[in-house]
Design an enzyme around this catalytic site. Structure first.
Site, PDB file in Angstrom:
ATOM      1  CB  SER A 199       5.650   5.377  -1.149  1.00 42.83           C
ATOM      2  OG  SER A 199       5.035   5.508  -2.399  1.00 42.83           O
ATOM      3  CB  ALA A 200       9.166   7.296  -5.295  1.00 39.41           C
ATOM      4  CB  THR A 238      13.354  -6.457 -15.501  1.00 36.26           C
ATOM      5  OG1 THR A 238      13.552  -7.759 -16.044  1.00 36.26           O
ATOM      6  CG2 THR A 238      14.332  -5.474 -16.127  1.00 36.26           C
ATOM      7  CB  CYS A 323     -16.026  10.212   2.698  1.00 33.72           C
ATOM      8  SG  CYS A 323     -16.781  10.870   4.162  1.00 33.72           S
TER       9      CYS A 323
HETATM   10  N1  PLP Z   1       1.120   4.117   3.910  1.00 31.80           N
HETATM   11  C1  PLP Z   1       0.711   5.367   4.084  1.00 31.80           C
HETATM   12  C2  PLP Z   1       0.780   5.986   5.451  1.00 31.80           C
HETATM   13  C3  PLP Z   1       0.206   6.110   3.012  1.00 31.80           C
HETATM   14  O1  PLP Z   1      -0.223   7.363   3.200  1.00 31.80           O
HETATM   15  C4  PLP Z   1       0.137   5.488   1.743  1.00 31.80           C
HETATM   16  C5  PLP Z   1      -0.422   6.208   0.584  1.00 31.80           C
HETATM   17  O2  PLP Z   1      -1.245   7.077   0.720  1.00 31.80           O
HETATM   18  C6  PLP Z   1       0.602   4.180   1.612  1.00 31.80           C
HETATM   19  C7  PLP Z   1       1.099   3.523   2.712  1.00 31.80           C
HETATM   20  C8  PLP Z   1       0.564   3.469   0.300  1.00 31.80           C
HETATM   21  O3  PLP Z   1       1.633   3.889  -0.512  1.00 31.80           O
HETATM   22  P1  PLP Z   1       1.605   3.577  -2.089  1.00 31.80           P
HETATM   23  O4  PLP Z   1       0.622   4.521  -2.681  1.00 31.80           O
HETATM   24  O5  PLP Z   1       3.005   3.852  -2.553  1.00 31.80           O
HETATM   25  O6  PLP Z   1       1.237   2.167  -2.235  1.00 31.80           O
END
Ligand code: PLP
Length: 377
Positions: A199-200, A238, A323
């Protein structure tokens, strides 16, 4: 502002924002369009893919853009189970995955899959032996994160890949590397991981863009979105050109002197840990070694109150997914933390822009919070 919540999201460096603005306003063509503006957009997408793939040690053809880490996880998990449908319906994961893994698995369990959730020890660690003990002939998927988002624990993904190879298992290995990419060693090709989610916005890129690495061996991997055929038919829609360019720019920037950046983050983490542990009642939580995540508990002081009170002073930390809507964290429950320790757990996370002054401000604010509030019984 003292921003100490880089595991939640990161600020975008100016150069990333500039690149995105340029794409939005000038290089706005549709990558499928058959004229120069479109060709330029196509080149931009493919160059960006190469930059991110290079950082992951894979080829561009193995990397597919998605809208976020959550989408990558959902796609990987659903498709892996479909891929193994003739072998079985057993899945191994850990009890401390992000909900972007646990929730799709919960849905699959409702549809008849059997899910084994490995519990961590009190420090938050999971071992390869636990995976070996849970592995069965009908296991079709092992999904294990690289770095836990609440504790910063690094999981033995490379060793699990090795185990699956040694056991000649037909199970696919998916790794949610959203918190691990560009923070700890992350090498899906060399390790033999089949699927890896990125994830960017955890590495200085924009929100709304992620990627899924798919190994060469998965020739018949199930497409996520049938449609116009973008992403080689696997994920139509797209291309989000500005986000894609921003992701690549962020990766490029982050990789410059990455070793130094990580050492600096690790040093700040040590500084923060030592400083905060001088506060009476503050305890370490877990044994996370990732350089950017520190988990501590101000035992007995509800973290939701700490986070809100500090937030009002422009100090941003997190109670982890702790929490979430008032419910205790599934991670701390799985670790078996006593209630008062779990309740007081805060997550402090660092990035290249963090300074000692941010940590000093946090220390003062926590001391003040403790002086003003009463602990729960
Ligand atoms: N996986 C982990 C370990 C994360 O910490 C997160 C986001 O906090 C995600 C997945 C989800 O990523 P995204 O916010 O890009 O959907």
């Amino acid at each position: 502002m003292h921003y100490l919540d880089y595991a939640a999201t990161t600020p975008i460096p100016q150069a990333v924002a500039d690149e995105m603005y340029h794409v939005l306003t000038e290089q706005f063509g549709n990558p499928s369009a058959q004229y120069p503006l479109g060709y330029a957009a196509r080149t931009l997408v493919e160059d960006s893919r190469s930059i991110i793939a290079d950082a992951l040690g894979c080829e561009g053809k193995n990397l597919f853009f998605t809208s976020c880490g959550t989408e990558s996880n959902n796609w990987a998990i659903r498709s892996a189970v479909w891929h193994g449908r003739r072998i079985g319906r057993h899945i191994i994961t850990t009890a401390v995955e992000h909900s972007a893994v646990l929730e799709p698995l919960r849905t699959l369990a409702q549809e008849g899959c059997e899910v084994t959730r490995l519990r961590p020890d009190r420090d938050g660690s999971i071992t390869v032996k636990q995976v070996a003990d849970a592995l069965r002939e009908d296991t079709v998927l092992v999904s294990m994160m690289l770095v836990n988002n609440e504790t910063g624990c690094v999981f033995p993904v490379a060793e699990v890949a090795q185990l699956l190879k040694e056991q000649k298992s037909s199970a696919l290995l998916h790794c949610d590397a959203v918190q691990g990419f560009l923070k700890v060693p992350c090498d899906p090709v060399r390790w033999g991981v089949d699927l890896m989610s990125l994830s960017a916005h955890k590495v200085g890129g924009p929100k709304g863009i992620g990627a899924l690495y798919v190994a060469d061996s998965l020739k018949n991997f199930r497409p996520l979105l049938p449609g116009g055929g973008q992403e080689r038919g696997f994920r139509s829609g797209t291309e989000a050109t500005a986000q894609i360019a921003g992701f690549a720019k962020a990766v490029e920037l982050r990789r410059k002197n990455l070793g130094e950046k990580l050492e600096r983050m690790a040093a700040l983490k040590t500084y923060c840990r030592e400083r905060l542990l001088t506060i009476p009642g503050m305890e370490p939580v877990g044994s996370g070694t990732a350089p950017h995540i520190l988990s501590l508990s101000l035992v007995g002081y509800p973290s939701a109150n700490i986070v809100t009170e500090l937030g009002a002073q422009d100090i941003c930390i997190s109670a982890g997914s702790a929490c979430h809507k008032g419910k205790p964290s599934h991670v701390f429950a799985a670790m078996g933390l006593p209630k008062r320790v779990a309740a007081g757990t805060i997550r402090i996370s660092f990035g290249p822009e963090t300074t000692e002054a941010d940590i000093d401000a946090l220390y003062e604010a926590l001391k003040e919070h403790q002086a003003r509030r009463f602990p729960m019984l």
